[in-house]
Design an enzyme around this catalytic site. Structure first.
Site, PDB file in Angstrom:
ATOM      1  N   HIS A  71       0.827  -1.206   0.000  1.00  0.00           N
ATOM      2  CA  HIS A  71       0.000   0.000   0.000  1.00  0.00           C
ATOM      3  C   HIS A  71       0.864   1.259   0.000  1.00  0.00           C
ATOM      4  O   HIS A  71       0.679   2.160  -0.832  1.00  0.00           O
ATOM      5  CB  HIS A  71      -0.910  -0.010   1.228  1.00  0.00           C
ATOM      6  CG  HIS A  71      -1.848   1.147   1.295  1.00  0.00           C
ATOM      7  ND1 HIS A  71      -3.116   1.117   0.757  1.00  0.00           N
ATOM      8  CD2 HIS A  71      -1.706   2.398   1.829  1.00  0.00           C
ATOM      9  CE1 HIS A  71      -3.711   2.278   0.948  1.00  0.00           C
ATOM     10  NE2 HIS A  71      -2.881   3.070   1.601  1.00  0.00           N
ATOM     11  N   GLU A  72       1.796   1.314   0.939  1.00  0.00           N
ATOM     12  CA  GLU A  72       2.654   2.502   1.035  1.00  0.00           C
ATOM     13  C   GLU A  72       3.599   2.601  -0.154  1.00  0.00           C
ATOM     14  O   GLU A  72       3.959   3.708  -0.568  1.00  0.00           O
ATOM     15  CB  GLU A  72       3.449   2.467   2.345  1.00  0.00           C
ATOM     16  CG  GLU A  72       2.586   2.512   3.600  1.00  0.00           C
ATOM     17  CD  GLU A  72       1.671   3.723   3.644  1.00  0.00           C
ATOM     18  OE1 GLU A  72       2.073   4.798   3.149  1.00  0.00           O
ATOM     19  OE2 GLU A  72       0.554   3.596   4.159  1.00  0.00           O
ATOM     20  N   HIS A 131       1.916   4.616  -2.864  1.00  0.00           N
ATOM     21  CA  HIS A 131       2.059   6.062  -2.644  1.00  0.00           C
ATOM     22  C   HIS A 131       3.478   6.525  -2.998  1.00  0.00           C
ATOM     23  O   HIS A 131       3.667   7.549  -3.661  1.00  0.00           O
ATOM     24  CB  HIS A 131       1.781   6.405  -1.177  1.00  0.00           C
ATOM     25  CG  HIS A 131       0.370   6.159  -0.751  1.00  0.00           C
ATOM     26  ND1 HIS A 131      -0.720   6.575  -1.475  1.00  0.00           N
ATOM     27  CD2 HIS A 131      -0.131   5.539   0.358  1.00  0.00           C
ATOM     28  CE1 HIS A 131      -1.835   6.230  -0.850  1.00  0.00           C
ATOM     29  NE2 HIS A 131      -1.506   5.592   0.253  1.00  0.00           N
TER      30      HIS A 131
END
Length: 353
Positions: A17-18, A21
């Protein structure tokens, strides 16, 4: 082993997920100050270029800290200075990565399968009152139940759980034609199980079909969509009162369910596929939940971004991002509080077993 797998799984999903980003921020020219896995004090830190990479001690969450994310700065490479569409892509990238991960895990789980249970009435036991003249027939394929599409055989029981009662609206396919039965009576009777003991059930069984390449691709999509729909139905049940606080489950509760399912598996391959299916469910759930328009979540940040762009276009005045930061800060505190309550509930229930 299940606990170890769960820890690795949660860590992997957070990392993915990170990473979404992080990668999109870097590609957009936004300065990333820190890329962290987990929260709390740092166990490990290493700075490479302008970014510090860290591993922190509390195994919950993680973050990709970008320059000027919640405050305005003079740095031309800050998050606030990037074009609005780049900021939107950065915010949505984490959920996108989790969604793709979920799809890939579903594909892996379905790869060894040669057959599947189709939502088609194949056999009827004596005493079944559901299949009858003027009603459902052997060979009918369920298409809808109470307005919800039936993609897999599991959808049938799931929709009955969401819509309890004996009367249901049913749409089936028969000989290439769609037939609709409104307020159809689905009645359970006592039938003997394999052990010779009586149990209540409908008295019909679904058929088994062979997988083709096309059907397997379709099954991957259907299972993915089902996971997305399951989140929507869960929220619907929560707000309608059908589900309550006791039905919410955190990491500890999920690990407990994973352990039970893994223990009942009959082979190592089945155990691995069971655990991976949980991984797919968690990945898609994380993607969908993160896109909800709630402060502190990616969906809330994306909504605020779009509203800010619209307001600034109308008023021709730049809004101070610190106020949005305050709102997201309060949202984060509330979310952490909810997570703490669910954690204590799961641990308490664990000791009561």
């Amino acid at each position: 082993m299940t606990i170890l797998f769960a820890i690795l799984l949660f860590s992997f999903l957070i990392f993915i997920h990170e990473l979404g980003h992080f990668v999109v921020a870097k590609l957009s020219g936004v300065q990333v100050n820190e890329f962290a896995l987990f929260m709390g004090p740092a166990i490990f830190k290493k700075t490479v270029g302008e970014t510090t990479y860290s591993l922190r001690c509390i195994p919950i969450g993680g973050y990709c800290a970008m320059e000027g994310e919640d405050t305005d700065t003079d740095n031309p490479r800050s998050f606030q200075k990037a074009a609005w569409w780049k900021r939107l892509c950065i915010l949505l990238a984490g959920a996108f990565m989790n969604f793709v991960t979920g799809v890939l895990l579903i594909a892996i789980c379905l790869a060894p399968a040669k057959q599947f249970i189709a939502p088609v009435i194949a056999e009827v036991e004596p005493g079944c009152t559901i299949v009858k003249d003027g009603g459902l027939q052997v060979g009918d394929r369920f298409l809808e139940l109470d307005g919800e599409t039936i993609y897999t055989s599991g959808d049938f029981s799931m929709m009955l759980a969401v819509n309890p009662g004996d009367y249901h609206d049913i749409v089936v396919e028969r000989n290439g034609q769609k037939l609709t039965f409104e307020n159809y009576f689905l009645e359970k009777h006592e039938f003997l199980n394999e052990e010779g003991e009586p149990e209540l059930r409908y008295g019909f069984s679904f058929g088994i079909e062979d997988y083709t390449f096309g059907k397997k691709v379709e099954a991957i999509w259907n299972n993915t969509f089902n996971q997305v729909r399951a989140v929507r139905l869960s929220l619907q049940m929560l707000f309608s009162g059908q589900a309550g606080m006791n039905d919410l489950m955190g990491p500890v509760g999920i690990v407990g369910v994973m352990s039970s399912e893994a223990a009942s598996a009959e082979s190592t391959l089945e155990t691995v596929l069971t655990l991976l299916s949980f991984g797919a469910m968690l990945a898609i759930n994380l993607a969908v939940m993160n896109l909800l328009p709630i402060p502190a979540l990616d969906g809330g940040r994306a909504l605020f971004l779009l509203l800010t762009v619209i307001i600034e276009k109308i008023t021709r005045k730049k809004l101070d991002p610190k106020y949005e930061g305050y709102i997201h800060g309060v949202g984060m505190i509330l979310l952490l509080g909810l997570m703490a309550v669910i954690l204590f509930k799961d641990v308490f229930q664990l000791f009561l077993r």
